[in-house]
Scaffold this active site. Structure first.
Site, PDB file in Angstrom:
ATOM      1  N   HIS A  63     -18.331  49.921  57.400  1.00 30.03           N
ATOM      2  CA  HIS A  63     -19.277  50.211  58.491  1.00 30.03           C
ATOM      3  C   HIS A  63     -19.948  48.939  59.012  1.00 30.03           C
ATOM      4  O   HIS A  63     -21.020  48.554  58.555  1.00 30.03           O
ATOM      5  CB  HIS A  63     -20.331  51.183  57.950  1.00 30.03           C
ATOM      6  N   HIS A  65     -21.004  46.731  62.612  1.00 32.00           N
ATOM      7  CA  HIS A  65     -21.096  46.628  64.077  1.00 32.00           C
ATOM      8  C   HIS A  65     -20.901  45.166  64.452  1.00 32.00           C
ATOM      9  O   HIS A  65     -21.727  44.321  64.116  1.00 32.00           O
ATOM     10  CB  HIS A  65     -22.460  47.125  64.569  1.00 32.00           C
ATOM     11  N   LEU A  66     -19.794  44.879  65.142  1.00 28.97           N
ATOM     12  CA  LEU A  66     -19.503  43.494  65.519  1.00 28.97           C
ATOM     13  C   LEU A  66     -19.884  43.196  66.960  1.00 28.97           C
ATOM     14  O   LEU A  66     -19.840  42.041  67.398  1.00 28.97           O
ATOM     15  CB  LEU A  66     -18.021  43.175  65.276  1.00 28.97           C
ATOM     16  N   ARG A  67     -20.229  44.248  67.730  1.00 29.99           N
ATOM     17  CA  ARG A  67     -20.836  44.107  69.078  1.00 29.99           C
ATOM     18  C   ARG A  67     -19.920  43.552  70.157  1.00 29.99           C
ATOM     19  O   ARG A  67     -20.363  43.394  71.289  1.00 29.99           O
ATOM     20  CB  ARG A  67     -22.095  43.237  69.034  1.00 29.99           C
ATOM     21  N   ASN A  97     -19.009  51.613  68.802  1.00 29.06           N
ATOM     22  CA  ASN A  97     -20.048  51.733  69.830  1.00 29.06           C
ATOM     23  C   ASN A  97     -20.306  50.405  70.530  1.00 29.06           C
ATOM     24  O   ASN A  97     -21.424  49.904  70.608  1.00 29.06           O
ATOM     25  CB  ASN A  97     -21.353  52.327  69.256  1.00 29.06           C
ATOM     26  N   HIS A 234     -23.361  56.632  56.077  1.00 31.71           N
ATOM     27  CA  HIS A 234     -24.756  56.272  55.766  1.00 31.71           C
ATOM     28  C   HIS A 234     -25.666  57.443  55.383  1.00 31.71           C
ATOM     29  O   HIS A 234     -26.696  57.674  56.021  1.00 31.71           O
ATOM     30  CB  HIS A 234     -25.382  55.437  56.893  1.00 31.71           C
ATOM     31  N   ASP A 307     -23.552  49.136  57.350  1.00 31.94           N
ATOM     32  CA  ASP A 307     -24.119  49.473  58.664  1.00 31.94           C
ATOM     33  C   ASP A 307     -24.776  48.229  59.278  1.00 31.94           C
ATOM     34  O   ASP A 307     -25.839  48.318  59.905  1.00 31.94           O
ATOM     35  CB  ASP A 307     -25.107  50.642  58.585  1.00 31.94           C
ATOM     36  N   HIS A 311     -29.116  43.011  66.240  1.00 27.73           N
ATOM     37  CA  HIS A 311     -29.818  43.164  67.521  1.00 27.73           C
ATOM     38  C   HIS A 311     -30.538  41.863  67.796  1.00 27.73           C
ATOM     39  O   HIS A 311     -31.160  41.280  66.897  1.00 27.73           O
ATOM     40  CB  HIS A 311     -30.839  44.308  67.463  1.00 27.73           C
ATOM     41  N   GLY A 326     -31.526  49.515  63.774  1.00 22.36           N
ATOM     42  CA  GLY A 326     -30.441  48.775  63.131  1.00 22.36           C
ATOM     43  C   GLY A 326     -30.938  47.529  62.452  1.00 22.36           C
ATOM     44  O   GLY A 326     -31.940  46.936  62.852  1.00 22.36           O
TER      45      GLY A 326
HETATM   46  O1  DOR Z   1     -29.492  51.890  62.987  1.00 15.74           O
HETATM   47  C1  DOR Z   1     -28.425  52.059  63.551  1.00 15.74           C
HETATM   48  N1  DOR Z   1     -27.902  51.123  64.352  1.00 15.74           N
HETATM   49  N2  DOR Z   1     -27.768  53.213  63.391  1.00 15.74           N
HETATM   50  C2  DOR Z   1     -26.668  53.510  64.097  1.00 15.74           C
HETATM   51  O2  DOR Z   1     -26.114  54.561  63.903  1.00 15.74           O
HETATM   52  C3  DOR Z   1     -26.166  52.589  65.115  1.00 15.74           C
HETATM   53  C4  DOR Z   1     -26.569  51.220  64.812  1.00 15.74           C
HETATM   54  C5  DOR Z   1     -26.345  50.273  65.950  1.00 15.74           C
HETATM   55  O3  DOR Z   1     -25.265  50.284  66.533  1.00 15.74           O
HETATM   56  O4  DOR Z   1     -27.242  49.480  66.244  1.00 15.74           O
END
Ligand code: DOR
Length: 431
Positions: A63, A65-67, A97, A234, A307, A311, A326
């Site tokens: 899990h 997130h590489l953005r 996402n 999660h 996760d 940001h 996040g």
């Molecule tokens: O805290 C989170 N951030 N939960 C998520 O399900 C998405 C993630 C994000 O993409 O920032």
């Protein structure tokens, strides 16, 4: 260095599914060629000191997130994979996402091309529904044909039970795994932290634990109905963990993961309105944190998954209710798991939760959990006694949103080899 030359990981304790033993590991052309005591060092080999370290299979994050594409100011595949390598990971699953989301062959191909230069293997996940909008199924067969093994609308859950049923029915013959972000949007609506004592004291709208649990219940029911596997992402509440425990006892094909932050932090952390603690699912009370911990130790929770959700500063500097949820995870997950679960004398459980069990959930070779002749040289050497202080400015991620700034952790990755290439040496990324 030349990726085809030999590397020797010398002086450590090799840890894999078969046990732990003092041994050196010799790697050549991306493959482990020898494991044993006093194995000869090949001419010209690079010798890595692993004294005091556990040398095990590279970690696997289900899990991340590489953005990229779309939010490169927060992270890129390159920066995220560097953070991963520093955290001991040799495989991460990139969440869909992004902007645009990973719901078409074109975006999958773009990420696969970018990932060719990454410091770890990037498994691309696909969205379950077009645009992650929850209305119609994404072209799962086409994406599976490109190598996508895991589908999720992560960031949101699939709200429509009928559509989720169809997706599961579709996934089964394709041999792909559906993963769910368990959140009932109607119940969670407006909630920016856990609904409980702290949200009341702070006067902040909360989301009840039940917003997660009703979807856990529904998806367990759908696993029963369809016979398909479902992976619950999660999980954060005691009842969610309990539901999975019962489902597994009933023989259903359900797996789940928990994050380092739900294992270590509680909703009380939000008391100062610091947005670094805003996350989805939200941090929960201590009883939930303890249940997640127990679930990891008793085999109910299959994996620690980060996760990792970068940001940028500007986004996180907004008021608590407007800042995006996040937190970072890749560079701290191993040490937090080691410390919080008290695994200083139990390297096998550490590697099980961070490497071969997540590998098995995804059906990767890493699921075998072996450091043996002939296996791919995805390896990491962890010094379980090394103390370090988390300094956000020194993380490899492009973002700084770690909730552990200034915290002293015990346990650090010394070296990481990805397909035989030393991508981290003596705690430093090599590119
Ligand atoms: O805290 C989170 N951030 N939960 C998520 O399900 C998405 C993630 C994000 O993409 O920032």
């Amino acid at each position: 260095m030349d990726a085809t030359s030999s590397v020797v990981l010398q002086g450590g304790t090799v840890v894999d599914r078969t046990g732990a033993r003092r041994a050196d590991v010799v790697v050549r052309e991306g493959v482990v060629v020898a494991v044993g005591l006093e194995v000869p060092v090949p001419d010209g080999a690079r010798v890595l000191d692993c004294g005091g370290c556990w040398v095990g299979p590279g970690l696997v994050d289900l899990h991340t997130h590489l953005r990229q594409p779309g939010r490169e100011e927060a992270e890129t595949i390159e920066s995220g994979s560097r953070a991963a390598a520093l955290g001991g990971y040799t495989t991460v699953v990139a969440m869909p996402n992004t902007t645009p989301p990973i719901d078409s062959a074109g975006v999958v191909r773009e990420i696969v091309a970018l990932a060719a230069k990454a410091l770890c293997t990037v498994e691309v996940s696909g969205a379950i529904t077009v645009g992650r909008a929850g209305e119609r199924l994404a072209p799962m067969a086409e994406l599976a044909g490109l190598g996508v093994r895991l589908f999720t609308d992560d960031g949101s859950g699939v709200q429509d039970g009928r559509l989720m049923r169809r997706a599961l029915e579709y996934a089964r013959p394709l041999g792909v795994l559906l993963a769910e972000h368990c959140e009932d949007e109607a119940l969670a609506a407006g909630g920016v932290m856990h609904e409980g004592e702290w949200s009341s004291r702070m006067g902040v709208p909360g989301q009840p634990a039940e917003a997660e649990e009703v979807m856990v219940m529904r998806d367990i029911a759908l696993a029963r109905l369809t016979g398909a596997r479902v992976h619950l992402q999660h999980l954060s509440t005691a009842r969610s963990v309990g539901l999975v425990r019962e489902a597994k006892a009933a023989g259903l094909r359900v797996t789940c993961e928990a994050t380092p932050h739900h294992l270590t932090l509680t909703d009380e952390a939000c008391r100062g309105f610091d947005t670094v603690f805003r996350v989805n699912p939200p941090l929960r009370p201590a009883a939930d944190r303890d249940a997640v911990q127990a679930g990891l130790l008793d085999g109910t929770v299959d994996a620690v998954a980060t996760d990792h959700a970068p940001h940028d500063q500007e986004a996180k500097e907004q008021p608590f209710d407007q800042a995006p949820p996040g937190m970072l995870g890749l560079e701290t997950a191993m040490a937090l798991t080691l410390g919080q679960l008290g695994l200083g004398d139990d390297p096998q459980t550490l590697f099980a939760l961070l490497s071969w069990q997540p590998g098995a959930v995804l059906g990767l070779d890493a699921g075998a959990g072996l450091v043996a002749e002939g296996t791919t040289a995805d390896l990491c050497a962890i010094d379980p006694g090394e103390r370090w202080v988390v300094d956000p400015a020194r993380l490899a991620s492009r973002s700084r949103n770690t909730p552990y700034a200034g915290r002293e952790l015990v346990g650090r990755v010394r070296h990481t080899l990805h397909q035989g290439e030393p991508v981290v040496l003596d705690q430093e990324a090599q590119r």
